[in-house]
Design an enzyme around this catalytic site. Structure first.
Site, mmCIF file in Angstrom:
data_model
loop_
_atom_site.group_PDB
_atom_site.id
_atom_site.type_symbol
_atom_site.label_atom_id
_atom_site.label_comp_id
_atom_site.label_asym_id
_atom_site.label_seq_id
_atom_site.Cartn_x
_atom_site.Cartn_y
_atom_site.Cartn_z
ATOM 1 C CG PHE A 130 -1.898 1.109 1.240
ATOM 2 C CD1 PHE A 130 -3.004 1.075 0.404
ATOM 3 C CD2 PHE A 130 -1.708 2.220 2.043
ATOM 4 C CE1 PHE A 130 -3.901 2.135 0.380
ATOM 5 C CE2 PHE A 130 -2.597 3.279 2.027
ATOM 6 C CZ PHE A 130 -3.701 3.233 1.194
ATOM 7 C CG ASP A 202 -0.156 -2.339 6.769
ATOM 8 O OD1 ASP A 202 -1.233 -2.622 7.347
ATOM 9 O OD2 ASP A 202 0.008 -1.292 6.135
ATOM 10 C CE1 TYR A 227 -9.010 2.925 6.901
ATOM 11 C CE2 TYR A 227 -8.101 4.084 8.789
ATOM 12 C CZ TYR A 227 -7.998 3.684 7.476
ATOM 13 O OH TYR A 227 -6.905 4.039 6.745
ATOM 14 N NE ARG A 376 -10.172 -2.508 -2.561
ATOM 15 C CZ ARG A 376 -9.552 -1.941 -1.528
ATOM 16 N NH1 ARG A 376 -8.362 -2.389 -1.143
ATOM 17 N NH2 ARG A 376 -10.101 -0.928 -0.880
#
Lengths: 416, 416
Positions: A130, A202, A227, A376
């Protein structure tokens, strides 16, 4: 095609009827008119949150005021909530702290890892990592005169065979945020350790979605956000895990007063708190943090092995639908069909991905896309149903058939 | 003494009756049984916050879900709220960003300031600076091979006369967090600029309490928190101001993806966004951030000059009460009586400070203490009354007279 649709619809209904986790959906306040498959970007609202947050605001802040730092446990919140997350990622208490964004936690973890291997000059990241992981690795490398090497997980072993002695740390994610591919955390962690490198994971796309075993695997550092699969709300604080064996030695670059050994002593010099508390930095956003804490109660009594099993059932079902119904219309799955290599979202490639995502949204199916051409579909075993995925596949079929086949439109703003 | 008390009580009532800002108190939900004089540590709950936050949670997060990043302005929140804070600190739009803790913002500001003066080797801070300011200055100095010099504001001019050419930046606060002394921001800023140094102001104890003029004074950097005089809630996000003239050149050490020029382009290399947006770092805690935004509406239509005038009336009144009623019992004011040198809290020194603060709390007067012997009485012109201060003085008199005069007890936990 009608027969295929009917068969899939019936299959979805059967799978949902037999789903032992089905009652967990009641722990979320999902809007009735939406199929939500973007929980891998923003988890939906847990039912426990509104009342909990109203209590934080009206009673704890409004009435108890400053006294809440002691009386309502605000001061301990980063460590308490860190431990709650720890229980989902295989971390024993006292090794995880919550409070700052994933990017800030990454900066701490990467800096601390590099400092623990001062004689080594390479920082390994995934070229498909990312962006924020890549940017922070670059930033830390520049500050510490290290060199970043971008090595795909599949190529790590040969890379380490050649360069391992120079590697300070390997920074990877267990789940590729675009393709949904799940890597072998144990093999990669062991490979890094064999050459004396540290490992940073991560967990943004893994925590809350599948069982994790940081302590058992001997992971050194981990970070993640609150989140996505943790459903902590928009921008919910991230977290940092530091294995206990590093607590004596690890140095935080962000020496905020909350991480001081005696934060209220107002001493002149910085002295790090013992243990993970030294990574606390400044005063954390308590409202967001306590919303995350309330959100984590959706996992009460839930076995992550059951979550994993249902997640795989959901993604397998959707991949089957995609292969049968969508492949003829130009959709190519990029997520591995091997369940051992699959995270908790399915990615399909299509040249009109952006327009199709919008078309689906217009029909009440919320997914997301990642430039240039990836759609996605995130599943969360706590609330996603097979019927949700059937609806998504059917509506995607409709959108693709009905929409004009022009060139992809330009982006008109952020979709996160 | 009874006559003096009666006179002071009548004076307080008269001053409150003539207060043009008195109606603003209705903008807060203050508990009826408490005199709250700790808004310099945690501002009380603004009346606008509960409904605003409930909307953010239930409608924006719960119903609109991921779409809120665009449709409800979440993505722009750090810059929008930065601008709202900017309007309170004399900063034109586009120079202030909100989102991370003050400590993190300090790290960015100190790092960026040092990078703008690469040939200089000194970083000047106040020996009385708040701990996190000192710790972060030390951390940044160590990373950049700088030397920290602790120079009280009163000694800055002679120090700069001798060492000015070596000073990269001066990092001060306009209001001393313990004593409440207000420094001359203009004179100190000008002094630093005359020798080519940059200036960073920590506005935690000033923003929202008195008029500030960052642009007019030509300040380079500023940081502050959202939870004191801005009333944004516990741990409300801090902010960072960077003067526009530095936007081209300033480098952020925390290169998170939210600060990228094209955050959704997922590009390989970090490229900073133009302007203050490059200081955004990671995804900010939206619930806390939007609570802060709602809280800032208490300043709607309010002239900071009026706030300052009333704040000075309040602190003058309390200093008068202290001089007359409390000095005989061993209380020594440490806050300057000169209004030009007074922030928005009054500090009294007393050897039994900790016990007295607790005794006051038992009587419904919330203040705080700073080790070892300082009692702080914070006033906020938006809701504090002269009668609040009279009550505090009278109850402090009672507590001091009634309490046993033993040695100060040990601390039993954090009071922030």
């Amino acid at each position: 095609m009608t027969t295929a649709l009917t068969t899939r619809e019936e299959q979805a209904a059967r799978l949902d009827a037999a789903d032992p986790l089905a009652p967990l959906r009641e722990r979320f306040l999902l809007p009735g008119d939406v199929v939500y498959l973007d929980g891998n970007s923003l988890g939906p609202l847990p039912a426990a949150v509104p009342a909990a947050l109203a209590d934080v605001v009206s009673r704890q802040w409004g009435t108890d005021l400053i006294r809440s730092w002691n009386d309502n446990g605000w001061w301990e919140a980063p460590l308490r909530i860190g431990d709650a997350i720890g229980s989902l990622i295989g971390a024993a208490p006292g090794q995880t702290v919550a409070g700052d964004s994933t990017s800030v936690q990454l900066f701490t973890a990467l800096s601390a890892a590099a400092a623990l291997r001062p004689d080594r000059t390479l920082l390994v990241t995934d070229p498909g990592h990312f962006p924020t992981d890549r940017y922070l690795a670059q930033a830390v490398a520049e500050r510490r005169a290290l060199e970043v090497r971008r090595v795909p997980p599949a190529d790590l072993a040969p890379f380490l065979a050649a360069e391992g002695a120079r590697v300070a740390a390997v920074s990877y994610a267990p789940v590729d945020f675009r393709t949904g591919e799940l890597y072998d955390m144990r093999a990669l962690t062991d490979a890094a350790h064999r050459v004396g490198a540290l490992v940073l994971w991560d967990l943004c796309h893994a925590a809350g979605a599948l069982p994790l075993h940081l302590d058992t695997l001997g992971v050194d550092f981990a970070v993640g956000c609150g989140y996505k699969f943790l459903n902590g709300g928009p921008g919910a604080p991230g977290y940092l895990y530091v294995a206990r064996r590093h607590h004596e030695a690890f140095e935080t670059p962000l020496t905020g007063w909350n991480g001081h050994a005696d934060p209220f002593g107002l001493s002149r010099e910085y002295a790090p708190a013992p243990g993970i508390a030294r990574a606390r930095i400044g005063t954390p956003p308590i409202l967001s943090l306590l919303a995350l804490e309330a959100a984590l109660t959706v996992f009460d009594g839930v076995d992550m092995a059951d979550v994993r099993a249902k997640s795989l059932s959901l993604t397998a079902f959707f991949l089957d639908c995609a292969g049968e119904l969508l492949a003829p219309l130009g959709f190519a799955p990029v997520t591995p069909s091997d369940p051992a290599r699959r995270g908790s979202h399915v990615a399909l490639r299509h040249p009109h991905a952006r327009r199709l995502a919008r078309g689906l949204a217009d029909r009440g199916v919320i997914i997301d896309m990642r430039a240039p051409d990836i759609l996605r579909f995130g599943v969360n075993a706590l609330y996603t149903t097979h019927q949700d995925l059937f609806s998504a596949a059917r509506r995607l079929l409709d959108v693709t058939r009905e929409a004009p086949q022009g060139p992809p439109p330009p982006s008109s703003g952020p979709v996160t």
